[in-house]
Write a protein that holds these residues in place. Structure first.
Motif, PDB file in Angstrom:
ATOM      1  N   PRO A 184      -0.874  -6.177   5.410  1.00  0.00           N
ATOM      2  CA  PRO A 184      -0.713  -6.234   4.101  1.00  0.00           C
ATOM      3  C   PRO A 184      -1.787  -5.502   3.292  1.00  0.00           C
ATOM      4  CG  PRO A 184      -1.206  -8.468   4.598  1.00  0.00           C
ATOM      5  CD  PRO A 184      -0.905  -7.685   5.878  1.00  0.00           C
ATOM      6  N   MET A 185      -3.154  -5.549   3.807  1.00  0.00           N
ATOM      7  CA  MET A 185      -4.071  -4.680   3.368  1.00  0.00           C
ATOM      8  C   MET A 185      -4.006  -3.161   3.388  1.00  0.00           C
ATOM      9  SD  MET A 185      -6.654  -5.008   1.032  1.00  0.00           S
ATOM     10  CE  MET A 185      -7.815  -6.218   0.915  1.00  0.00           C
ATOM     11  N   GLY A 186      -3.452  -2.948   4.823  1.00  0.00           N
ATOM     12  CA  GLY A 186      -3.660  -1.523   5.101  1.00  0.00           C
ATOM     13  C   GLY A 186      -2.170  -0.810   4.097  1.00  0.00           C
ATOM     14  N   TYR A 187      -1.222  -1.714   4.051  1.00  0.00           N
ATOM     15  CA  TYR A 187      -0.063  -1.269   3.123  1.00  0.00           C
ATOM     16  C   TYR A 187      -0.514  -1.170   1.684  1.00  0.00           C
ATOM     17  CZ  TYR A 187       4.466  -0.972   0.526  1.00  0.00           C
ATOM     18  OH  TYR A 187       5.077  -0.541  -0.048  1.00  0.00           O
ATOM     19  N   VAL A 188      -1.263  -1.919   1.151  1.00  0.00           N
ATOM     20  CA  VAL A 188      -1.623  -1.721  -0.280  1.00  0.00           C
ATOM     21  C   VAL A 188      -2.671  -0.550  -0.382  1.00  0.00           C
ATOM     22  CG1 VAL A 188      -3.314  -3.658  -0.537  1.00  0.00           C
ATOM     23  CG2 VAL A 188      -2.053  -2.936  -2.516  1.00  0.00           C
ATOM     24  N   ARG A 189      -3.573  -0.453   0.474  1.00  0.00           N
ATOM     25  CA  ARG A 189      -4.608   0.733   0.262  1.00  0.00           C
ATOM     26  C   ARG A 189      -4.018   1.938   0.706  1.00  0.00           C
ATOM     27  NH1 ARG A 189      -9.347  -1.898   4.155  1.00  0.00           N
ATOM     28  NH2 ARG A 189     -10.246  -3.405   2.541  1.00  0.00           N
ATOM     29  N   GLY A 190      -2.761   1.882   1.441  1.00  0.00           N
ATOM     30  CA  GLY A 190      -2.142   3.340   1.635  1.00  0.00           C
ATOM     31  C   GLY A 190      -1.342   3.663   0.569  1.00  0.00           C
ATOM     32  N   LEU A 191      -0.633   2.504  -0.462  1.00  0.00           N
ATOM     33  CA  LEU A 191      -0.038   2.923  -1.295  1.00  0.00           C
ATOM     34  C   LEU A 191      -0.951   3.572  -2.348  1.00  0.00           C
ATOM     35  CD1 LEU A 191       2.327  -0.050  -2.699  1.00  0.00           C
ATOM     36  CD2 LEU A 191       2.969   2.142  -2.016  1.00  0.00           C
ATOM     37  N   ALA A 192      -2.405   3.107  -2.429  1.00  0.00           N
ATOM     38  CA  ALA A 192      -3.272   3.441  -3.551  1.00  0.00           C
ATOM     39  C   ALA A 192      -3.691   4.922  -3.064  1.00  0.00           C
ATOM     40  CB  ALA A 192      -4.533   2.562  -3.456  1.00  0.00           C
ATOM     41  N   ARG A 193      -3.708   5.224  -1.682  1.00  0.00           N
ATOM     42  CA  ARG A 193      -3.853   6.535  -1.409  1.00  0.00           C
ATOM     43  C   ARG A 193      -2.758   7.429  -1.889  1.00  0.00           C
ATOM     44  NH1 ARG A 193      -2.100   8.846   3.130  1.00  0.00           N
ATOM     45  NH2 ARG A 193      -1.891   7.130   4.327  1.00  0.00           N
ATOM     46  N   ALA A 194      -1.608   7.002  -1.447  1.00  0.00           N
ATOM     47  CA  ALA A 194      -0.359   7.795  -1.960  1.00  0.00           C
ATOM     48  C   ALA A 194      -0.479   7.929  -3.318  1.00  0.00           C
ATOM     49  CB  ALA A 194       1.080   7.159  -1.287  1.00  0.00           C
ATOM     50  N   ALA A 195      -0.451   7.015  -4.130  1.00  0.00           N
ATOM     51  CA  ALA A 195      -0.522   7.243  -5.590  1.00  0.00           C
ATOM     52  C   ALA A 195      -1.693   8.269  -6.143  1.00  0.00           C
ATOM     53  CB  ALA A 195      -0.720   5.676  -6.058  1.00  0.00           C
ATOM     54  N   LYS A 196      -2.850   8.124  -5.593  1.00  0.00           N
ATOM     55  CA  LYS A 196      -3.928   9.076  -5.822  1.00  0.00           C
ATOM     56  C   LYS A 196      -3.533  10.417  -5.173  1.00  0.00           C
ATOM     57  CE  LYS A 196      -8.876   9.507  -5.526  1.00  0.00           C
ATOM     58  NZ  LYS A 196     -10.370   8.658  -4.855  1.00  0.00           N
ATOM     59  N   ALA A 197      -3.182  10.532  -4.276  1.00  0.00           N
ATOM     60  CA  ALA A 197      -2.699  11.986  -3.839  1.00  0.00           C
ATOM     61  C   ALA A 197      -1.475  12.481  -4.882  1.00  0.00           C
ATOM     62  CB  ALA A 197      -1.896  11.986  -2.381  1.00  0.00           C
TER      63      ALA A 197
END
Ligand SMILES: Cc1cc2nc3c(=O)[nH]c(=O)nc-3n(C[C@H](O)[C@H](O)[C@H](O)COP(=O)(O)OP(=O)(O)OC[C@H]3O[C@@H](n4cnc5c(N)ncnc54)[C@H](O)[C@@H]3O)c2cc1C
Length: 423
Positions: A184-197
């Motif tokens: 779950p932490m991998g997914y939420v951090r990945g979402l944050a990375r995608a949002a930032k990109a």
């Protein structure tokens, strides 16, 4: 236990990094998002993709709330069976919500693929395991409705459940092929990375202290600078404080703890061999899954009690030996808990708190897929959509009756359960 108590396994093992940075000074944006979990970051990602300027403010770190602490069961639908969702929302709106959330894991999986999010996704489904004959009857009712709706959900016999779980402790199960598991932490951090990109600003360590509206413009106040925006999304769910009057009283906060073993290697080859995650039909339910490193992670309702060798670890050891008598003794590596927002109707809500101020809240322990699609729906609304197209009808704040008292009562019951079941 060697890990720092309270730090989740997911925090320690996620391969995505937190892309947040401090806020330093005032910012102007189209949308301010308070909270860096699935709801807030999915709102941010989809709003940024639609060309809006977005600023996410997270008090602690990305995934500090339920999004970084949960079991990682990427489930379809809600906690309630589809027929009960329709009974509560009415046929048309209920059927629409069931459809949206039935497809939601596939949408999450598509995001993970599109943005190459490293979160150890498995796609072999999840198992709702019957802890009793009564639990099996509940599952039969769920399966017959999902089958009628054409969903790839089937009932497992006792023997099939025993093979897929590696334990004879269950009377059968429900296997949902739409579901999966993830870190779950991998997914939420990945979402944050995608949002930032996609252009969103992601600020961590920034607690929002007040929200003030002047005409159509909001000022979101923090100790590090203010954000002005015409739209604000409060994505604080069970971690909502006193930022908006009455919001904290719309749910009953319930803790759920988990304990993770050290990697167990080939010893666990026969336990959940196809890597489904599971939860059971018990009133005080428990969860069980494996991670990519062959740890077993077992959890239940209530707070983490005690550190190394403490009550929660004893409970976990007892449950693992009950379920898997041939497993032998195990050592634990991490234990933690998180907070769930429960409400009386067991359904999430979307509140319009004021002009341009929305909050999706009350996921009742099922928020990975719902939080993601609710965040997208709010972004669509803000980008010019219609409230009528949201997955749930928008309502004003609805207070629970005596949430503090209920929370205290459940806390006592769940603690007693840990004591009794650790013997
Ligand atoms: C232990 C546990 C197990 C669960 N298991 C599952 C599961 O297996 N499957 C599933 O689908 N769901 C599960 N859930 C539910 C799911 O985790 C949540 O529904 C989901 O994470 C909610 O996401 P969110 O973004 O709405 O809120 P959260 O992820 O809780 O994020 C809220 C954020 O708001 C921040 N915040 C609060 N106040 C402020 C402020 N004033 N200023 C700035 N930031 C603030 C908090 O720090 C927090 O990070 C579980 C939940 C828990 C706790």
């Amino acid at each position: 236990m060697t890990g720092e108590p309270g730090i989740s396994l997911w925090d320690a093992t996620a391969r995505e990094v937190d892309p947040g940075s401090p806020l330093d000074g005032d910012v102007k944006a189209d949308v301010a998002v308070v909270g860096g979990g699935y709801t807030g970051l999915s709102t941010a990602l989809h709003a940024a993709q639609r060309g809006l300027s977005v600023c996410v403010l997270e008090a602690r770190q990305i995934g500090h709330g339920g999004s970084g602490r949960n079991v990682g069961l990427l489930n379809a639908g809600l906690w309630l069976p589809p027929q009960d969702v329709r009974a509560r929302l009415g046929e048309r709106l209920g059927a629409r919500l069931v459809d949206i959330l039935g497809d939601a894991p596939a949408y999450v999986m598509s995001l993970i693929e599109r943005h190459q999010i490293r979160c150890e996704l498995t796609r072999s489904g999840t198992i709702h395991a019957a802890h009793s004959p009564k639990g099996l009857r509940d599952l039969e009712r769920r399966v017959s409705e999902w089958e009628r709706l054409g969903a790839p959900v089937r009932l497992l016999s006792g023997d099939e459940a025993s093979r897929l779980i590696g334990s004879d402790a269950f009377f059968g199960g429900l296997l949902d092929a739409r579901a999966g598991t993830l870190n779950p932490m991998g997914y939420v951090r990945g979402l944050a990375r995608a949002a930032k990109a996609a252009g969103a600003r992601i600020h961590t360590g920034v607690e929002v202290s007040a929200l003030r509206r002047n005409g159509t413009e909001w000022t979101v106040e923090t100790g590090h600078g203010n954000v002005s925006a015409s739209k604000v999304v409060l994505a604080t769910n069970a971690y909502s404080g006193h930022l908006w009057p009455g919001l904290k009283a719309t749910f009953v906060p319930i803790d759920f703890f988990q304990v993770a073993t050290r990697p167990l290697g080939p010893r666990v080859a026969g336990i959940l061999p196809e890597r489904q995650g599971l939860w059971d039909t018990g009133t005080i339910m428990f969860s069980l899954r494996r991670d990519a490193e062959n740890r077993l992670i077992i959890g239940s309702m209530g707070s983490l009690i005690g550190g190394a060798g403490g009550l929660s670890e004893r409970w976990a050891a007892r449950q693992l030996s009950r379920l898997f008598p041939s497993l032998g003794p195990v050592e634990f590596e991490r234990a933690w808990h998180g907070r769930i927002a429960m409400n009386t109707e067991h359904m999430p809500r979307i509140h319009r708190l004021d002009q341009g101020l929305y909050t999706p809240i009350g996921y009742n322990g099922r928020g990975i897929a719902p939080g993601t699609v609710f965040g997208k729906a709010i972004a669509d609304l803000i980008a010019g959509g219609d409230e009528a197209d949201l997955p749930m009808p928008v309502t004003g704040v609805k207070r629970e009756r005596m949430p503090g008292l209920k929370a205290g009562f459940y806390r006592a019951v769940f603690s007693a359960n840990q004591v009794i079941r650790s013997i």
